[in-house]
Design a protein around this motif. Sequence first.
Motif, PDB file in Angstrom:
ATOM      1  N   ALA A  93      45.739  49.180  49.374  1.00 20.59           N
ATOM      2  CA  ALA A  93      45.006  48.459  48.327  1.00 20.59           C
ATOM      3  C   ALA A  93      45.917  48.238  47.137  1.00 20.59           C
ATOM      4  N   GLU A  94      45.538  47.288  46.314  1.00 16.90           N
ATOM      5  CA  GLU A  94      46.028  47.257  44.942  1.00 16.90           C
ATOM      6  C   GLU A  94      45.110  48.227  44.202  1.00 16.90           C
ATOM      7  N   SER A  95      45.695  49.161  43.429  1.00 17.27           N
ATOM      8  CA  SER A  95      44.878  50.302  42.992  1.00 17.27           C
ATOM      9  C   SER A  95      44.826  50.542  41.483  1.00 17.27           C
ATOM     10  N   HIS A  96      45.552  49.756  40.694  1.00 20.46           N
ATOM     11  CA  HIS A  96      45.604  50.115  39.270  1.00 20.46           C
ATOM     12  C   HIS A  96      44.722  49.200  38.408  1.00 20.46           C
ATOM     13  N   VAL A  97      43.744  49.804  37.736  1.00 22.89           N
ATOM     14  CA  VAL A  97      42.765  49.046  36.948  1.00 22.89           C
ATOM     15  C   VAL A  97      43.446  48.143  35.919  1.00 22.89           C
ATOM     16  N   ASP A  98      44.443  48.679  35.206  1.00 20.06           N
ATOM     17  CA  ASP A  98      45.090  47.871  34.154  1.00 20.06           C
ATOM     18  C   ASP A  98      45.745  46.618  34.735  1.00 20.06           C
ATOM     19  N   ILE A 108      42.098  40.655  44.933  1.00 21.59           N
ATOM     20  CA  ILE A 108      41.187  39.937  45.840  1.00 21.59           C
ATOM     21  C   ILE A 108      41.877  39.762  47.190  1.00 21.59           C
ATOM     22  N   GLU A 109      43.169  39.357  47.156  1.00 24.98           N
ATOM     23  CA  GLU A 109      43.890  39.104  48.417  1.00 24.98           C
ATOM     24  C   GLU A 109      43.939  40.360  49.284  1.00 24.98           C
ATOM     25  N   THR A 110      44.385  41.466  48.697  1.00 25.18           N
ATOM     26  CA  THR A 110      44.575  42.665  49.528  1.00 25.18           C
ATOM     27  C   THR A 110      43.267  43.408  49.758  1.00 25.18           C
ATOM     28  N   ASN A 111      42.542  43.675  48.682  1.00 21.51           N
ATOM     29  CA  ASN A 111      41.383  44.565  48.824  1.00 21.51           C
ATOM     30  C   ASN A 111      40.211  43.879  49.535  1.00 21.51           C
ATOM     31  N   VAL A 112      40.042  42.584  49.271  1.00 25.72           N
ATOM     32  CA  VAL A 112      38.906  41.889  49.900  1.00 25.72           C
ATOM     33  C   VAL A 112      39.350  41.191  51.185  1.00 25.72           C
ATOM     34  N   VAL A 113      40.297  40.228  51.040  1.00 25.58           N
ATOM     35  CA  VAL A 113      40.706  39.451  52.221  1.00 25.58           C
ATOM     36  C   VAL A 113      41.416  40.359  53.234  1.00 25.58           C
ATOM     37  N   GLY A 114      42.286  41.239  52.737  1.00 26.68           N
ATOM     38  CA  GLY A 114      43.010  42.147  53.635  1.00 26.68           C
ATOM     39  C   GLY A 114      42.049  43.026  54.436  1.00 26.68           C
ATOM     40  N   THR A 115      41.052  43.572  53.758  1.00 25.16           N
ATOM     41  CA  THR A 115      40.073  44.417  54.456  1.00 25.16           C
ATOM     42  C   THR A 115      39.288  43.596  55.473  1.00 25.16           C
ATOM     43  N   TYR A 160      39.407  45.521  39.698  1.00 23.13           N
ATOM     44  CA  TYR A 160      39.747  46.492  40.754  1.00 23.13           C
ATOM     45  C   TYR A 160      38.492  47.019  41.429  1.00 23.13           C
ATOM     46  N   SER A 161      37.556  47.559  40.629  1.00 21.91           N
ATOM     47  CA  SER A 161      36.388  48.186  41.260  1.00 21.91           C
ATOM     48  C   SER A 161      35.507  47.142  41.939  1.00 21.91           C
ATOM     49  N   ALA A 162      35.470  45.919  41.392  1.00 22.66           N
ATOM     50  CA  ALA A 162      34.680  44.864  42.041  1.00 22.66           C
ATOM     51  C   ALA A 162      35.295  44.502  43.393  1.00 22.66           C
ATOM     52  N   SER A 163      36.633  44.487  43.464  1.00 22.24           N
ATOM     53  CA  SER A 163      37.269  44.150  44.744  1.00 22.24           C
ATOM     54  C   SER A 163      37.055  45.276  45.757  1.00 22.24           C
ATOM     55  N   LYS A 164      37.064  46.525  45.301  1.00 23.93           N
ATOM     56  CA  LYS A 164      36.790  47.634  46.220  1.00 23.93           C
ATOM     57  C   LYS A 164      35.315  47.593  46.654  1.00 23.93           C
TER      58      LYS A 164
END
Length: 354
Positions: A93-98, A108-115, A160-164
């Motif tokens: 995942a991309e993991s850093h809120v800042d 969005i690409e990694t956490n949503v589309v990647g998943t 971040y949290s919305a994408s997770k």
Amino acid sequence: MSGRVVREPRSLLVTGGAGFVGSAFVRYLLGQADFRGTLVNLDLLTYAGNLENVAAVADDPRYKFVRGDIADGELVGRLVREHEVDTIVHFAAESHVDRSIVAPSAFIETNVVGTFRLLEVARAAKSVHFHHVSTDEVFGSLGPTGAFREDTPYRPNSPYSASKAASDHLVRAYAHTYALPITLSNCSNNYGPYQFPEKLIPLMIMNLVEDKPLPIYGDGLNVRDWLYVDDHAEAVWRIVRSGRAGETYNVGGEGERTNLEIVRLLIDCVAAETGKARSALESLVTFVRDRPGHDRRYAIDFSKIQQELAWSPRRDLASGLRETVRFYLDHRGWLERVRTGAYRDWLRENYEQR
Ligand code: NAD
Ligand code: TYD
């Protein structure tokens, strides 16, 4: 353990196993002498991925590293077929809120589309168990009391949290619609060795060692529930083996502290380890502009995993922080290479030329 052992994974595909939590899981599992399966670590090696984190297991015959993108369905499909993967454990995942506030697109690409792409491969493969590693941040922010439970409504506040949260929903939907065997974990903030020093604890340790300002967002009274990363790794493995299919488990540390409290504990540890004067370190505390939309408090009710799978955190915060400070002091080279970007050279020399 009260939970029945229902799965004996023989061939795991671990995504994001060169990052902070994923590498702790890889080291944890390959550290189990009775684990006789194989583990393929698929990681794109973004800025947060570092093969030094898994150097200790690089030559283990049960282990193989593949550099690649979870969103590359063809690659993932080939890996699942070639290695007869029976279990995917998804950390990448991309993991850093800042970073998500400044540049949300990669999240969005990694956490949503990647998943989504991984789920499609799992669906096509039919018999793969999919464990999704997620965060307590999907639940949003708490007031002064209460704790997140598995049935707490989702209310994510950062990109971040919305994408997770979106990825969690996809995982649930695949279980519901396609009967994909899944488990899901939502964990609180982790700390420990090999965390990229953009996150609170390694950043503060690095700055304390270098006598640099300690940037505290807002009033420093935001609360996080800190868990030692190896305890998270153990929880994930327990859920993968014995968690009920289709279920979500909250994982937490019994380690609620304000950010200021954490920084003061780190000051104590660094002073004790280095002989630096406590007052000099305390004077580095600097209040800076708050993070936009900064969640006030997170806390986890982990009674479900405790009762069903007999998991609870092994490490208390004081000893975990001491160990963590010692790790960063003993691994100044690692910290330096990460800080300066020189770990990319290490990657070129040790991996890309093989
Ligand atoms: P991290 O940023 O340290 O590591 C992420 C890893 O994923 C890196 O190795 C990176 O190279 C890899 N990666 C990123 N994009 C990829 C892609 N498209 N394809 C393949 N690999 C890719 O993150 P972390 O802190 O180790 O978090 C891992 C997981 O645990 C995340 O899903 C996160 O949401 C979850 N989590 C983390 C914490 C925490 O406190 N760190 C707490 C709860 C849950
Ligand atoms: P972080 O480690 O980024 O984790 P998360 O935002 O996922 O909880 O931050 C932990 C807490 O520390 C959070 O309340 C923000 C705060 N923080 C600071 O005060 N200063 C900093 O420099 C950083 C990175 C975080």
